[in-house]
Design a protein around this motif. Structure first.
Motif, mmCIF file in Angstrom:
data_model
loop_
_atom_site.group_PDB
_atom_site.id
_atom_site.type_symbol
_atom_site.label_atom_id
_atom_site.label_comp_id
_atom_site.label_asym_id
_atom_site.label_seq_id
_atom_site.Cartn_x
_atom_site.Cartn_y
_atom_site.Cartn_z
ATOM 1 N N PHE A 229 0.839 -1.190 0.000
ATOM 2 C CA PHE A 229 0.000 0.000 0.000
ATOM 3 C C PHE A 229 0.877 1.242 0.000
ATOM 4 O O PHE A 229 1.729 1.426 0.872
ATOM 5 N N ILE A 230 0.666 2.100 -0.983
ATOM 6 C CA ILE A 230 1.400 3.363 -1.088
ATOM 7 C C ILE A 230 0.357 4.481 -1.067
ATOM 8 O O ILE A 230 -0.578 4.471 -1.872
ATOM 9 N N PRO A 231 0.500 5.435 -0.154
ATOM 10 C CA PRO A 231 -0.471 6.540 -0.096
ATOM 11 C C PRO A 231 -0.543 7.298 -1.417
ATOM 12 O O PRO A 231 0.446 7.401 -2.155
ATOM 13 N N LYS A 232 -1.718 7.811 -1.724
ATOM 14 C CA LYS A 232 -1.927 8.491 -2.995
ATOM 15 C C LYS A 232 -1.049 9.730 -3.136
ATOM 16 O O LYS A 232 -0.572 10.043 -4.229
ATOM 17 N N SER A 233 -0.782 10.416 -2.047
ATOM 18 C CA SER A 233 0.072 11.609 -2.120
ATOM 19 C C SER A 233 1.496 11.233 -2.538
ATOM 20 O O SER A 233 2.124 11.949 -3.325
ATOM 21 N N ASN A 234 2.000 10.105 -2.024
ATOM 22 C CA ASN A 234 3.342 9.650 -2.407
ATOM 23 C C ASN A 234 3.362 9.177 -3.857
ATOM 24 O O ASN A 234 4.330 9.414 -4.590
ATOM 25 N N ARG A 235 2.289 8.493 -4.258
ATOM 26 C CA ARG A 235 2.204 8.022 -5.646
ATOM 27 C C ARG A 235 2.186 9.207 -6.608
ATOM 28 O O ARG A 235 2.892 9.210 -7.614
ATOM 29 N N CYS B 176 8.645 10.409 0.351
ATOM 30 C CA CYS B 176 8.529 9.020 -0.096
ATOM 31 C C CYS B 176 9.736 8.222 0.371
ATOM 32 O O CYS B 176 10.865 8.712 0.335
ATOM 33 N N GLU C 164 9.067 2.588 -1.490
ATOM 34 C CA GLU C 164 7.856 2.952 -2.226
ATOM 35 C C GLU C 164 8.181 3.319 -3.671
ATOM 36 O O GLU C 164 7.491 2.888 -4.595
#
Length: 137
Positions: free
Chosen positions: A2-8, A38, A42
């Protein structure tokens, strides 16, 4: 993973802006040196996902992944980030034209065909020969 949307979004926007991305093969590093917020793990996993879908082309050398954005990747990231078609990565922008070279003196490059050193081969090579291969005493 799981990678937070802000980091993606941070990773994708950096990759789209630059066109290339360097990721060290280090899973325990708390941060990536170029992308704030990040972790290196990630970024590594996002690059692996983009690579499996054919959106980036990667080269691995000296424990670093060098990732280059492909044309399909540009279209995917443009749609994901909601960018217009006029915006392109830095690697796809036209380079500024180089300034004209300086004027050279014509007498230096007259093109007469003479050797650069005066006197030809006679002064360069001695009559006695050398000590190596075939010319000796």
């Amino acid at each position: 993973m799981f990678i937070p949307k802000s980091n993606r979004i941070a990773v994708f926007s950096y990759l789209f802006r630059e066109g290339v991305l360097v990721v060290k093969k280090d899973t325990v590093s708390p941060t990536h040196p170029h992308i704030e917020g990040c972790s290196n793990l990630e970024v590594l996993n996002l690059v692996k996902s983009l690579l499996s879908r054919g959106f980036v082309r990667c080269t691995f050398s000296w424990q670093h992944h060098y990732c280059y954005l492909t044309e399909e990747g540009i279209e995917y990231l443009r749609g994901y980030l909601g960018l217009p078609a006029e915006i392109v990565p830095a690697t796809h922008k036209k380079a500024a034209t180089r300034p004209e070279g300086r004027d050279r003196d014509e007498d230096k490059f007259s093109g007469e065909g003479k050797p650069a050193f005066r006197g030809g081969d006679r002064e360069y090579r001695s009559r006695e020969g050398g000590f190596g291969r075939g010319g000796g005493m």
